[in-house]
Enzyme design. Structure first.
Site, PDB file in Angstrom:
ATOM      1  N   SER A 194      -7.010 -10.611   2.232  1.00  0.00           N
ATOM      2  CA  SER A 194      -7.399  -9.626   1.227  1.00  0.00           C
ATOM      3  C   SER A 194      -6.623  -8.341   1.432  1.00  0.00           C
ATOM      4  O   SER A 194      -6.605  -7.789   2.541  1.00  0.00           O
ATOM      5  CB  SER A 194      -8.906  -9.352   1.328  1.00  0.00           C
ATOM      6  OG  SER A 194      -9.341  -8.516   0.284  1.00  0.00           O
ATOM      7  N   HIS A 196      -6.982  -5.209   0.553  1.00  0.00           N
ATOM      8  CA  HIS A 196      -7.599  -3.922   0.893  1.00  0.00           C
ATOM      9  C   HIS A 196      -7.904  -3.799   2.378  1.00  0.00           C
ATOM     10  O   HIS A 196      -8.249  -2.718   2.851  1.00  0.00           O
ATOM     11  CB  HIS A 196      -8.862  -3.693   0.072  1.00  0.00           C
ATOM     12  CG  HIS A 196     -10.038  -4.524   0.470  1.00  0.00           C
ATOM     13  ND1 HIS A 196     -10.182  -5.841   0.106  1.00  0.00           N
ATOM     14  CD2 HIS A 196     -11.130  -4.223   1.209  1.00  0.00           C
ATOM     15  CE1 HIS A 196     -11.315  -6.312   0.592  1.00  0.00           C
ATOM     16  NE2 HIS A 196     -11.910  -5.352   1.276  1.00  0.00           N
ATOM     17  N   CYS A 320     -31.303  -3.229  11.495  1.00  0.00           N
ATOM     18  CA  CYS A 320     -32.257  -2.145  11.255  1.00  0.00           C
ATOM     19  C   CYS A 320     -31.813  -1.318  10.059  1.00  0.00           C
ATOM     20  O   CYS A 320     -31.505  -0.132  10.164  1.00  0.00           O
ATOM     21  CB  CYS A 320     -32.377  -1.259  12.481  1.00  0.00           C
ATOM     22  SG  CYS A 320     -32.744  -2.154  13.985  1.00  0.00           S
TER      23      CYS A 320
END
Length: 459
Positions: A194, A196, A320
């Site tokens: 990819s 990016h 979390c």
């Protein structure tokens, strides 16, 4: 403000920006047309394909441009599985693959195929022998990322490719994280990447399929991109992606050596400056720009917000957060601590001053989050029970572990504390806490609406 999250997306490389601007003027026409503007666009597309193929290490006619790296993965997995359906429907993946690979595997399983996962060790590393034990006559495809996106561990692709090749099984490599640093070694069969991730524009993926690999593209098809990715490519973005890949590869060796020194500093000093922290990933076989660590008794989302307010953009594999109640599948597969996880991935040009600034603010921010959560371990005192049971139902990471830390001193050495929790993350973080604190994890058992996790005090 330092941006330390290139593992998610790298800033646009100057060469990409220049190539994008130039090709917007020259590459707007349909490259399939025979008139002057179309021929000009076709020359740009062919040149971009040749440049990208050289960087990948494949032939230009083996490389297709796709709308994204995820699209390349899905097309690659589905195409090989369909092309080799007569062999069988068995798919082998590592337990730490990018979610795009795992999602493709889920689709395959939902369609009646079988999927087996190769386990990893504590550092997130697979072994070639483990692949050898799983691939067989009915295996249609094996998948392995070249380097992990969360912890930076570099995988033994060449060795796995050799094992798969001996069994007649093609190997698909997700090279999104590593391609900007160098070619993927070994005799792989399919490669996805990819733009990016290396400083190219978003919306450009690479799909390389070696000659001789049985491949049947799925979905609506047309004559473009060898029939593997239908539609009119974003030619300016493709040109910019290929140009920037060549540019970053020319700078890669020098930049890798420089960033590795800064990451080594982070690995050493984070462990020294922050109490109760676990640096995650392989200490040597790793990407040069990435380090991940997890902090006990810390809410990962709160810590990331605090770092953002301090001017540092980082990422996290922590469970979390408000977006998920399950731990990172990568950290889970490694058996590593999930709570308070921070991933730092340095962009090119990062300075020592920026890294030092991060190290200056981090300890205070971690301490502040722990204080707000009441994460203070009990002072040594006379034990008041041989065993304790803590009801933490409804509490989310890191609170069950915080309650365990407070209670462990209340039982004698050899005594037990049982934590009743309905937080999925506890299954990972309680054993990790035991490992870090020198306690003994006894095991778990379902109980009512939750799970009972038992810990024996050893120190």
């Amino acid at each position: 403000m330092p941006y330390f999250d290139t593992a998610s997306a790298a800033p646009l490389h100057p060469v990409a920006r220049q190539a994008l601007q130039a090709s917007l003027d020259e590459g707007w026409a349909d490259p399939a047309r025979l008139y002057r503007e179309g021929r000009r666009a076709r020359l740009l597309l062919d040149a971009a394909r040749e440049a990208a193929a050289e960087s990948v290490g494949c032939r230009p006619d083996e490389l297709s441009f796709t709308p994204s790296g995820t699209h390349a993965v899905h097309s690659g997995v589905a195409g090989v599985l369909a092309g080799r359906r007569r062999v069988g429907g068995h798919l082998v993946v590592s337990a730490v693959e990018h979610s795009s690979v795992l999602h493709a595997a889920e689709v395959h399983a939902a369609g009646g195929g079988t999927v087996e996962e190769v386990p990893v060790d504590r550092f997130g590393l697979v072994s070639a022998s483990a692949y050898g034990q799983l691939v067989g006559p009915s295996t249609a495809l094996a998948c392995l990322q070249s380097a992990n996106h969360e912890v930076g561990t570099v995988q033994p692709v060449a060795e796995v490719a050799e094992v798969c090749g001996s069994a007649g099984v093609p190997l698909l490599v997700d090279a999104a994280q590593s391609l900007g640093w160098g070619p993927v070694p070994g005799n792989w069969s399919v490669l996805c990447a990819s733009a990016h991730k290396w400083g190219g524009p978003p919306g450009v993926g690479l799909l390389a399929v070696r000659k001789g690999v049985r491949f049947a593209a799925q979905g609506p098809l047309d004559e473009r991109e060898s029939g593997r990715s239908p539609g009119f490519v974003n030619l300016p973005a493709v040109v910019a992606a290929a140009a920037s890949l060549r540019a970053v590869r020319a700078e890669a060796d020098a930049e890798a050596a420089r960033l590795r020194i800064l990451v080594d500093r982070l690995r050493r000093r984070v462990a020294r400056l922050v109490p109760d922290v676990e640096v995650v990933g392989h200490p040597d076989l790793r990407l040069p720009h990435l380090v991940t660590f997890s902090c006990l008794y810390v809410d990962g989302e709160t810590l990331l917000h605090e770092l953002d307010r301090a001017g540092y953009s980082v990422s996290s594999g922590s469970s979390c957060t408000s977006s998920t109640l399950t731990p990172s599948h990568v950290l889970r597969a490694m058996g590593a601590l999930s709570e308070g996880n921070v991933r730092v991935s340095l962009p090119a040009g990062t300075t020592a001053a920026e890294v030092n600034g991060f190290l200056e603010v981090l300890p205070g921010l971690v301490a502040g989050v722990r204080e707000r959560l009441g994460a203070v371990e009990a002072e040594p005192a006379a034990p008041d029970a041989e065993s304790l049971e803590l009801d933490t139902l409804g509490l989310r990471c890191p609170q069950p572990v915080i309650e365990l830390a407070r209670a462990i001193g209340r039982v004698p050495v050899g005594g037990t504390v049982t934590v009743l929790s309905d937080d999925e993350v506890a299954r990972l973080d309680i054993p990790a806490w035991c490992s870090m604190r020198g306690q003994v994890y006894v095991g778990e058992a379902p109980r009512g609406q939750g799970v009972a996790y038992t810990v024996r005090r050893a120190v």
